[in-house]
Every structure is written in structure tokens, then in C-alpha cells.
Design a protein around this motif. Structure first.
Motif, PDB file in Angstrom:
ATOM      1  N   GLU A 165       0.828  -1.204   0.000  1.00 24.68           N
ATOM      2  CA  GLU A 165       0.000   0.000   0.000  1.00 24.68           C
ATOM      3  C   GLU A 165       0.864   1.257   0.000  1.00 24.68           C
ATOM      4  O   GLU A 165       0.538   2.245  -0.657  1.00 24.68           O
ATOM      5  CB  GLU A 165      -0.922  -0.008   1.218  1.00 24.68           C
ATOM      6  N   ALA A 166       1.979   1.202   0.748  1.00 23.97           N
ATOM      7  CA  ALA A 166       2.878   2.353   0.808  1.00 23.97           C
ATOM      8  C   ALA A 166       3.499   2.635  -0.548  1.00 23.97           C
ATOM      9  O   ALA A 166       3.635   3.797  -0.967  1.00 23.97           O
ATOM     10  CB  ALA A 166       3.965   2.113   1.850  1.00 23.97           C
ATOM     11  N   ILE A 167       3.873   1.575  -1.282  1.00 21.22           N
ATOM     12  CA  ILE A 167       4.456   1.748  -2.608  1.00 21.22           C
ATOM     13  C   ILE A 167       3.431   2.327  -3.572  1.00 21.22           C
ATOM     14  O   ILE A 167       3.723   3.255  -4.341  1.00 21.22           O
ATOM     15  CB  ILE A 167       5.012   0.408  -3.128  1.00 21.22           C
ATOM     16  N   ASP A 168       2.213   1.802  -3.539  1.00 20.65           N
ATOM     17  CA  ASP A 168       1.153   2.321  -4.414  1.00 20.65           C
ATOM     18  C   ASP A 168       0.870   3.787  -4.108  1.00 20.65           C
ATOM     19  O   ASP A 168       0.692   4.604  -5.030  1.00 20.65           O
ATOM     20  CB  ASP A 168      -0.126   1.498  -4.235  1.00 20.65           C
ATOM     21  N   HIS A 169       0.812   4.111  -2.823  1.00 19.20           N
ATOM     22  CA  HIS A 169       0.550   5.500  -2.423  1.00 19.20           C
ATOM     23  C   HIS A 169       1.689   6.411  -2.871  1.00 19.20           C
ATOM     24  O   HIS A 169       1.450   7.532  -3.371  1.00 19.20           O
ATOM     25  CB  HIS A 169       0.376   5.582  -0.909  1.00 19.20           C
ATOM     26  N   ALA A 170       2.931   5.939  -2.723  1.00 19.65           N
ATOM     27  CA  ALA A 170       4.085   6.743  -3.125  1.00 19.65           C
ATOM     28  C   ALA A 170       4.091   6.976  -4.630  1.00 19.65           C
ATOM     29  O   ALA A 170       4.392   8.081  -5.099  1.00 19.65           O
ATOM     30  CB  ALA A 170       5.379   6.054  -2.691  1.00 19.65           C
ATOM     31  N   ALA A 171       3.744   5.947  -5.411  1.00 22.72           N
ATOM     32  CA  ALA A 171       3.708   6.083  -6.866  1.00 22.72           C
ATOM     33  C   ALA A 171       2.656   7.100  -7.296  1.00 22.72           C
ATOM     34  O   ALA A 171       2.892   7.934  -8.180  1.00 22.72           O
ATOM     35  CB  ALA A 171       3.445   4.731  -7.517  1.00 22.72           C
ATOM     36  N   THR A 172       1.486   7.051  -6.661  1.00 22.93           N
ATOM     37  CA  THR A 172       0.420   7.999  -6.978  1.00 22.93           C
ATOM     38  C   THR A 172       0.825   9.424  -6.610  1.00 22.93           C
ATOM     39  O   THR A 172       0.595  10.371  -7.376  1.00 22.93           O
ATOM     40  CB  THR A 172      -0.867   7.608  -6.237  1.00 22.93           C
ATOM     41  N   SER A 173       1.434   9.572  -5.439  1.00 24.38           N
ATOM     42  CA  SER A 173       1.873  10.895  -4.994  1.00 24.38           C
ATOM     43  C   SER A 173       2.941  11.465  -5.910  1.00 24.38           C
ATOM     44  O   SER A 173       2.931  12.658  -6.239  1.00 24.38           O
ATOM     45  CB  SER A 173       2.407  10.813  -3.556  1.00 24.38           C
ATOM     46  N   LEU A 174       3.863  10.594  -6.350  1.00 20.24           N
ATOM     47  CA  LEU A 174       4.933  11.042  -7.237  1.00 20.24           C
ATOM     48  C   LEU A 174       4.372  11.496  -8.581  1.00 20.24           C
ATOM     49  O   LEU A 174       4.743  12.552  -9.098  1.00 20.24           O
ATOM     50  CB  LEU A 174       5.953   9.922  -7.448  1.00 20.24           C
ATOM     51  N   ARG A 175       3.480  10.718  -9.158  1.00 19.85           N
ATOM     52  CA  ARG A 175       2.908  11.085 -10.451  1.00 19.85           C
ATOM     53  C   ARG A 175       2.189  12.428 -10.357  1.00 19.85           C
ATOM     54  O   ARG A 175       2.347  13.295 -11.223  1.00 19.85           O
ATOM     55  CB  ARG A 175       1.945  10.015 -10.947  1.00 19.85           C
TER      56      ARG A 175
END
Length: 228
Positions: free
Chosen positions: A191-201
Motif C-alpha cells: 500500500e505504501a508503494i502504491d501511495h508513493a507512486a500515486t503521490s509522485l505522479r
């Protein structure tokens, strides 16, 4: 990381001199305007995640970054004299069909407190970050590192080849955004990786919009993958 994996972590010596080569290219061969370098943490692990337009983006990122940088570069470029230079400069070859060895090498860099550069789109295009792969987010979460979005503009204009280089002394732009904290308290690793990817984009897309508006340097209107 195991001892076997540690052997593949590049030495920090390469980026120490490679940075000066990048600065020569960025500031002497081309006229690069750098904004927001003070936003990059000066110590500790950090991931610099930039949009990707053309071959020059990697050297430009190395030259503009305020810290020595290990960049993930597609393995096809690690051939002949260029490959020798890239390895000596501490850059990390990445096979897009199996990126895990490259990510493990980059993770080793972060765990010793170094800086890693990555192009999360995964391939050269218009640089609009419509899609972001999870590699940058994976590194940030597993390496305990903030992610700094980086906007690169001017290395390719509409109608130019993604394999070519801009004319000498062209105005180029590199703008660093605010670091993104990917701590992910209360989230699972996935979940942390998915959240980080969304935040980065989201952050990188916004940075690209503001950088274009501020400088008047625009992303190319065409995608070289559709015109090749």
C-alpha cells in the motif's frame, strides 16, 4: 542486503567525477537553467525522479543535481566505449524486462546514504508522466528515502528525434520540486508503494505544468514512439 548483492552496488567514486562531466555538458555545451536545487536533501538517501524525453536527460540530471548521483540507465547503452564510461561513472544498467537487479543495486546506494536518479516513465516519450512505473516508489519505500520530483524541459522539441541531441547552447530547464515523504504510516508495504507512486505522479505532473508556465519552455507535442 546479502554480501552477494552488495558486490553489485556501484562505488561512490564514479559519480564524484561524473558530476563534473554532467555539469560541463549542462552549463557549457548547453545553457541549463536550474531551479529548486536547494530542495534536494544534502545528506542521507534520496531518490530523484524525472520525466524522460531524450537521451540527454540522464547526463543533464547528473549535471544539475546538487549531489553525486547514480542513475538507472537502460542496459542497451552499456556497450562499447559509452558503456565503459557509464560503468566508470557509477551508473546502473537496468533491463526493462527484469529490473530487479538494478533496483537492488540502487537500493544498496540508498542504504549507504547515497542519491539515486530514475526515470519512472520507463522509456522516452513526451515526458508528460501519464504513466509512472513503481520502481521509484519501491526504492523510496524500501530505502527509507524521500522522492524529489524533477522536471526536465527543452531537451527535445516537437518534431525532433528522441535519439538526437539539441543544438549547442540551447536553453534547457531542470527544476527540482519539494521532497515527497513516503513513510506510509499504518500502510502495508504494498500500500505504501502504491501511495508513493500515486503521490509522485501527481507531484511531477504539477511540477511540469508550473515549470512550463514559468519558463515558456514546453514539452514536445508529439510522441517519438508513434512517429518512428
Amino acid at each position: 542486503m546479502s554480501a552477494a548483492g552488495a558486490r553489485h552496488v556501484p562505488s561512490p567514486a564514479g559519480p564524484a567525477w561524473g558530476q563534473w562531466v554532467g555539469r560541463f555538458l549542462a552549463r557549457i555545451v548547453w545553457d541549463t537553467h536550474v531551479t529548486g536545487a536547494e530542495r534536494v536533501p544534502r545528506s542521507g538517501p534520496v531518490v530523484l525522479a524525472a520525466n524522460h524525453i531524450t537521451l540527454l536527460d540522464g547526463p543533464l540530471l547528473v549535471g544539475a543535481a546538487p549531489r553525486p548521483l547514480h542513475v538507472l540507465v537502460k542496459t542497451e547503452l552499456f556497450r562499447g566505449p559509452l558503456g565503459l564510461v557509464l560503468r566508470a561513472a557509477g551508473q546502473i544498467p537496468v533491463d526493462r524486462a527484469n529490473g530487479r537487479p538494478a533496483l537492488q543495486s540502487a537500493l544498496g546506494v540508498l542504504r549507504r546514504g547515497g542519491a539515486v536518479g530514475i526515470f519512472p516513465e520507463g522509456t522516452r516519450g513526451r515526458g508528460t508522466v501519464e504513466q509512472v512505473r513503481a520502481g521509484a516508489a519501491w526504492l523510496a519505500v524500501n530505502g527509507g528515502a524521500p522522492v524529489v520530483p524533477v522536471a526536465i524541459l527543452g531537451t527535445r522539441r516537437t518534431g525532433e528525434s528522441a535519439h538526437g541531441l539539441p543544438e549547442l547552447r540551447r536553453d534547457l530547464v531542470v527544476e527540482f520540486g519539494d521532497p515527497i515523504d513516503v513513510g506510509g504510516d499504518g500502510l502495508s508495504r504494498r500500500e505504501a508503494i502504491d501511495h508513493a507512486a500515486t503521490s509522485l505522479r501527481s507531484a511531477l505532473s504539477e511540477l511540469l505544468v508550473t515549470a512550463q508556465a514559468r519558463t515558456g519552455v514546453e514539452l514536445p507535442a508529439d510522441d517519438p514512439r508513434s512517429t518512428a
